[in-house]
Design a protein around this motif. Structure first.
Motif, short mmCIF file in Angstrom:
data_model
loop_
_atom_site.label_atom_id
_atom_site.label_comp_id
_atom_site.label_asym_id
_atom_site.label_seq_id
_atom_site.Cartn_x
_atom_site.Cartn_y
_atom_site.Cartn_z
N GLY A 51 0.81 -1.21 0.00
CA GLY A 51 0.00 0.00 0.00
C GLY A 51 0.84 1.26 0.00
O GLY A 51 0.34 2.35 -0.19
N SER A 52 2.16 1.11 0.19
CA SER A 52 3.07 2.25 0.11
C SER A 52 4.19 1.89 -0.85
O SER A 52 4.33 0.75 -1.26
CB SER A 52 3.64 2.59 1.49
N GLY A 53 4.98 2.87 -1.21
CA GLY A 53 6.06 2.60 -2.15
C GLY A 53 7.30 2.02 -1.50
O GLY A 53 8.21 1.58 -2.19
N ALA A 54 7.35 2.02 -0.16
CA ALA A 54 8.53 1.51 0.54
C ALA A 54 8.35 0.03 0.85
O ALA A 54 7.28 -0.54 0.66
CB ALA A 54 8.76 2.30 1.82
N GLY A 55 9.41 -0.58 1.37
CA GLY A 55 9.33 -1.98 1.77
C GLY A 55 9.54 -2.93 0.62
O GLY A 55 10.22 -2.62 -0.36
N GLY A 56 8.96 -4.11 0.73
CA GLY A 56 9.13 -5.12 -0.30
C GLY A 56 8.59 -6.45 0.18
O GLY A 56 7.86 -6.51 1.18
N TYR A 57 8.95 -7.51 -0.51
CA TYR A 57 8.47 -8.83 -0.10
C TYR A 57 9.53 -9.89 -0.39
O TYR A 57 10.43 -9.71 -1.22
CB TYR A 57 7.15 -9.19 -0.80
N PHE A 58 9.41 -10.99 0.34
CA PHE A 58 10.32 -12.13 0.21
C PHE A 58 9.52 -13.35 -0.21
O PHE A 58 8.37 -13.53 0.21
CB PHE A 58 11.00 -12.46 1.55
N VAL A 59 10.14 -14.19 -1.01
CA VAL A 59 9.55 -15.48 -1.39
C VAL A 59 10.50 -16.57 -0.90
O VAL A 59 11.71 -16.50 -1.15
CB VAL A 59 9.35 -15.59 -2.91
N VAL A 60 9.95 -17.55 -0.18
CA VAL A 60 10.78 -18.64 0.34
C VAL A 60 10.34 -19.96 -0.26
O VAL A 60 9.17 -20.17 -0.58
CB VAL A 60 10.72 -18.71 1.88
N ALA A 61 11.30 -20.85 -0.41
CA ALA A 61 11.05 -22.21 -0.89
C ALA A 61 12.09 -23.13 -0.28
O ALA A 61 13.28 -22.77 -0.23
CB ALA A 61 11.11 -22.27 -2.41
N ASP A 62 11.65 -24.27 0.18
CA ASP A 62 12.57 -25.26 0.75
C ASP A 62 13.47 -24.64 1.82
O ASP A 62 14.69 -24.84 1.83
CB ASP A 62 13.41 -25.90 -0.36
N ALA A 63 12.86 -23.85 2.70
CA ALA A 63 13.53 -23.25 3.87
C ALA A 63 14.58 -22.21 3.50
O ALA A 63 15.46 -21.91 4.30
CB ALA A 63 14.16 -24.34 4.74
#
Length: 210
Positions: free
Chosen positions: A165-177
């Protein structure tokens, strides 16, 4: 000496002893009030309330972000072995460096903002997300597409979304720990579009209002 004087002389020592004994009698000390213990404040939980068991790798990422330890994120990174390309344009495999031929295999990490890209060092992007992110927005369970429209792009089992909802930050995707992708946003993301893009099927931690 008269009888009166004799009796008085005999009484004086007795009266003095009685007075001394009375003065030396200790008083019962008043009870000291027991101080009331001040309860310690409850520590801020490192993990959010979840609707189910959070996968261990997700928990590690959330704790590393909550305690602001990018080095702990780096320890979870999974680099990919990907052949480079000499083709121009955004997206696709990593671009070959000068002097390297088409198909040279690089050890790279998947990231990007407005466009996907591959980097040889994940630490700067992890630190950027850690430095610019606020509270956790959501944790989602992902389903890997079949057929896969982008077979060369790492797929995950779960994603942690920060500051949606804001332009800052981000996201992570995890697989197999392990962390297989980490992305910043290209402007303020539309949450429903982002969830669809990631292949979200259910929430471990739902966004506010859901």
């Amino acid at each position: 000496m008269t009888t009166r004087h004799t009796l008085f002389a005999a009484l004086v020592p007795a009266l003095l002893v009685a007075a001394l004994l009375t003065g030396c009698t200790s008083k019962t000390p008043s009870a000291t009030p027991t101080p009331t213990a001040t309860p310690s404040p409850s520590p801020t939980p490192l993990l959010p309330q979840a609707s189910g068991a959070i996968p261990p790798a997700v928990a590690q990422v959330v704790v590393a972000m909550t305690t602001h330890k990018p080095e702990d994120l780096t320890a979870l990174v999974a680099y990919q072995q990907v052949a480079c390309t000499t083709a121009q344009g955004a997206g696709g495999p990593p671009k070959c460096k000068t002097g390297d031929s088409q198909g040279t295999v690089y050890r790279v990490f998947a990231t990007g903002g407005c466009e996907g890209e591959w980097v040889t060092d994940a630490r700067p992007i992890l630190k950027q997300i850690a430095d610019t992110s606020g509270p956790l927005f959501a944790v989602v369970k992902l389903t890997r597409p079949n057929p896969d429209p982008e077979p060369g792009w790492p797929k995950g089992d779960a994603a942690m979304i920060y500051n949606a909802g804001s332009g800052a930050g981000g996201y992570f995707v995890v697989a197999d720990a392990q962390i297989v992708r980490a992305h910043t946003y290209c402007g303020a993301p539309a949450i429903d579009a982002l969830l669809k893009q990631l292949g979200a099927t259910e929430f471990y931690v739902a966004p506010p209002g859901r």
